[in-house]
Design a protein around this motif. Structure first.
Motif, PDB file in Angstrom:
ATOM      1  N   THR A  63       0.836  -1.204   0.000  1.00 12.37           N
ATOM      2  CA  THR A  63       0.000   0.000   0.000  1.00 12.37           C
ATOM      3  C   THR A  63       0.868   1.250   0.000  1.00 12.37           C
ATOM      4  N   ARG A  64       1.888   1.280   0.817  1.00  8.61           N
ATOM      5  CA  ARG A  64       2.790   2.429   0.847  1.00  8.61           C
ATOM      6  C   ARG A  64       3.431   2.653  -0.518  1.00  8.61           C
ATOM      7  N   MET A  65       3.806   1.605  -1.206  1.00  8.44           N
ATOM      8  CA  MET A  65       4.420   1.725  -2.519  1.00  8.44           C
ATOM      9  C   MET A  65       3.425   2.251  -3.550  1.00  8.44           C
ATOM     10  N   VAL A  66       2.201   1.726  -3.502  1.00 10.26           N
ATOM     11  CA  VAL A  66       1.171   2.179  -4.440  1.00 10.26           C
ATOM     12  C   VAL A  66       0.902   3.668  -4.266  1.00 10.26           C
ATOM     13  N   GLY A  70       5.363   6.912  -8.977  1.00 12.77           N
ATOM     14  CA  GLY A  70       6.124   6.041  -9.855  1.00 12.77           C
ATOM     15  C   GLY A  70       6.059   4.582  -9.453  1.00 12.77           C
ATOM     16  N   GLU A  71       6.806   3.755 -10.220  1.00 11.06           N
ATOM     17  CA  GLU A  71       6.817   2.313 -10.002  1.00 11.06           C
ATOM     18  C   GLU A  71       8.157   1.813  -9.485  1.00 11.06           C
ATOM     19  N   LEU A  72       9.185   2.671  -9.471  1.00 11.76           N
ATOM     20  CA  LEU A  72      10.530   2.268  -9.090  1.00 11.76           C
ATOM     21  C   LEU A  72      10.848   2.744  -7.675  1.00 11.76           C
ATOM     22  N   PHE A  73      11.474   1.874  -6.890  1.00  9.71           N
ATOM     23  CA  PHE A  73      11.736   2.214  -5.492  1.00  9.71           C
ATOM     24  C   PHE A  73      13.101   1.705  -5.060  1.00  9.71           C
ATOM     25  N   ARG A  74      13.801   2.519  -4.301  1.00 10.20           N
ATOM     26  CA  ARG A  74      15.043   2.108  -3.659  1.00 10.20           C
ATOM     27  C   ARG A  74      14.703   1.422  -2.338  1.00 10.20           C
ATOM     28  N   ALA A  90       8.825  -8.353   4.572  1.00 10.36           N
ATOM     29  CA  ALA A  90       7.675  -8.009   3.730  1.00 10.36           C
ATOM     30  C   ALA A  90       8.081  -7.935   2.270  1.00 10.36           C
ATOM     31  N   LEU A  91       9.272  -7.386   1.992  1.00 14.24           N
ATOM     32  CA  LEU A  91       9.754  -7.302   0.610  1.00 14.24           C
ATOM     33  C   LEU A  91       9.993  -8.688   0.020  1.00 14.24           C
ATOM     34  N   MET A 173       0.835  -1.606 -11.251  1.00 16.17           N
ATOM     35  CA  MET A 173       0.387  -0.240 -10.971  1.00 16.17           C
ATOM     36  C   MET A 173      -0.791   0.129 -11.863  1.00 16.17           C
ATOM     37  N   ALA A 174      -0.815  -0.381 -13.094  1.00 18.03           N
ATOM     38  CA  ALA A 174      -1.939  -0.094 -13.993  1.00 18.03           C
ATOM     39  C   ALA A 174      -3.241  -0.627 -13.400  1.00 18.03           C
ATOM     40  N   LEU A 175      -3.166  -1.770 -12.738  1.00 16.58           N
ATOM     41  CA  LEU A 175      -4.364  -2.325 -12.095  1.00 16.58           C
ATOM     42  C   LEU A 175      -4.815  -1.423 -10.954  1.00 16.58           C
TER      43      LEU A 175
END
Length: 566
Positions: A63-66, A70-74, A90-91, A173-175
């Motif tokens: 949820t935090r990522m959504v 963007g779609e890219l995360f460090r 979790a990752l 992410m499109a979903l």
């Protein structure tokens, strides 16, 4: 809000819960999966079901990522101490379950967005030196110089020579964008508009929803909206209007989508004109039914010196029902065009000069409050209402109409009001229902409707009703003093352009409850402090009051000069 599906009413999260954002995200996913499953593919339904089968920590991190851009995360930037398990665990679960792509390829733009200047300089020092530039360049300048040297994407390890800062790409992410669209009814609102707020602070009207009241009738409707959204994003990014024009979907049978297309064409016309494409601008504006499009089309024709064409369109439009702002703009345009085509200009309605009076008050302060205190008496109370009273009376009388589940009006259980409130067809889609409400103003039925609604709906959100202002005594006084014939004309003008006419009402209302003439039992008072002037929408309301025989004045306040002793 209720619906035709056998599901419990969604609950709002408590901000005291450190994982409140996850609870709200689960509400969104559950709602869309339950109410729009027929608009999703089987793979999409399976993926949303898989979301619910993740551990709490994995769901929260996802949820935090959504919610982020963007779609890219460090991965080294993830710091969420509220998770029951570690971020690493979790990752790992998200990666194993197929939600993440490890070691994705990054473009130069991606790289410069994710990493700091200090991290980038060592990696590109040699390349910059070979190009004859120092390594200490600003970030934007460095990226511009390197763009031609590195056109292809590559993994972060190939960019920076190490993998101390691993990057992942979030899949689907499109979903989630599709889910967000079907829940909100737009993509203007971000996840934070729902996921990061406490919805329980407000009470919402219960609106019965069914498949018939949905804005999206099939998956093609959702796809059409997404294409239009992409077109708008391209326009905002400065993409050439002709390139966007070719992507605009054909007119849709879906009235809700048609209104969205009208807005897109309005913006495309604006951008085309700015980009030196006047013919395309005219075509786009002519194809839009947005209320602002026609006047912009006529002004563009005027600037292109196509006076006869503009005159013919304007004269035809002049005979139609217009809002005050449209009539004012069209009248000014016709006056200019008449000189160019040698025709007499249609007569314009003279704008009356409002009645004014001046008060000299002893010391500076909140002018509306000071005037209210100065004018009010036991026999004739003065109340500060501005835009709240007439809007509130309308909202109470027409409450059931406002919350009728028209297609595209309500998408989820947390609406303050219908999503199509300021759309051009808001009134036309509800005309019969509104007329039934207004017929109550021909009898005493309206009083009981307004008072009963005020009692029954107390505290429920309504875009017209401000409960903190609309007290019982004010309501009783207003219903006694404002004749129903006045309420009817005020409400009709309000509906002529809800976006424009909900504001501009005078600041104060003065009640004269014992006056023998019903039409003289109140007056509106607009307050203007030193140096303040009437705005156009205020002038239009005052002109309307004059035409309808509604008492209204403008009070100009001056401050009393201090007295100095000898």
């Amino acid at each position: 809000m209720t619906d035709s599906h056998p599901q419990a009413r969604p609950q709002t999260a408590d901000l005291a819960d450190p994982l409140y954002y996850l609870a709200n995200m689960e509400t969104v996913v559950t709602w869309v999966a339950g109410h729009h499953a027929d608009l999703l593919t089987q793979d999409e339904c399976d993926r949303l079901a898989a979301f619910g089968n993740l551990s709490v920590s994995a769901r929260a991190l996802l949820t935090r990522m959504v919610m982020r851009t963007g779609e890219l995360f460090r991965l080294d930037k993830f710091k969420y101490p509220e998770l029951p398990d570690s971020e690493a665990r979790a990752l790992m679960e998200l990666g194993t379950r197929g939600w993440l792509e490890d070691n994705p390829e990054l473009t130069l733009d991606d790289l410069f967005r994710l990493f700091t200047l200090a991290e980038l300089r060592p990696a590109f020092a040699a390349t910059l030196k070979s190009l004859g530039h120092p390594s200490g360049l600003p970030k934007g300048r460095m990226k511009a110089l390197l763009a031609g040297e590195f056109p292809d994407p590559r993994p972060v390890s190939k960019w920076l020579g190490h993998d101390r800062h691993p990057v992942v790409r979030l899949r689907y992410m499109a979903l989630f964008d599709r889910v967000r669209l079907m829940f909100f009814g737009n993509l203007r609102q971000s996840w934070s508009d729902f996921v990061l707020v406490e919805l329980g602070y407000q009470q919402y009207e219960t609106v019965p929803l069914s498949p018939r009241s949905r804005a999206f009738h099939d998956r093609g409707d959702v796809d059409c909206y997404l294409v239009m959204h992409q077109c708008r994003e391209q326009l905002d990014a400065g993409v050439a209007a002709p390139d966007v024009w070719g992507q605009v979907p054909d007119p849709a049978d879906n009235a809700w989508l048609a209104s969205r297309r009208d807005r897109l064409l309005l913006e495309l016309g604006r951008q085309a004109e700015r980009q030196g494409e006047p013919e395309l601008a005219l075509e786009a504006l002519a194809g839009s039914h947005h209320r602002e499009a026609r006047l912009k089309q006529l002004r563009l024709l005027e600037r292109m010196k196509r006076f006869d064409e503009a005159w013919a369109i304007a004269r035809n439009w002049h005979d139609q029902d217009l809002s005050d702002a449209e009539a004012q703009g069209l009248g000014r345009l016709l006056k200019r065009l008449s000189k160019k085509v040698g025709e007499p200009a249609p007569p314009l309605d003279d704008t009356p000069v409002p009645e004014t009076f001046t008060l000299i008050l002893p010391e500076p302060g909140p002018v509306e409050w000071l005037v209210q205190q100065h004018l009010t008496t036991d026999e004739c109370p003065v109340v500060y209402v501005e835009n709240t009273l007439i809007n509130g009376l309308f909202g109470l009388l027409c409450w059931e109409v406002i919350f009728t589940p028209m297609p595209g009006a309500f998408f989820h259980p947390f609406h303050v009001g219908p999503a199509d409130l300021t759309r051009e067809d808001f009134v036309s889609r509800r005309r019969d229902l509104l007329e039934a409400c207004f017929r109550q103003l021909d009898t005493d039925a309206y009083r009981d409707t307004i008072l009963t609604t005020w009692r029954r709906k107390q505290g429920l959100a309504n875009p017209f009703v401000h409960w903190q202002v609309l007290s019982g005594p004010l309501l009783e006084m207003a219903l006694h003093c404002i004749p129903p014939v006045h309420l009817k004309v005020l409400f009709r003008r309000l509906l002529a352009n809800l976006k424009e006419h909900r504001s501009g009402f005078p600041d104060l209302i003065r009640f004269v409850p014992d006056h023998p003439e019903p039409a003289q039992r109140y007056e509106m008072i607009e307050v203007k402090g030193p140096g303040d002037r009437l705005q156009d929408h205020q002038r239009r309301w005052l002109a309307f009051f004059d035409r309808q025989g509604i008492a209204a004045r403008v009070c100009h306040v001056r401050w009393q000069e201090p007295e100095f002793g000898p």
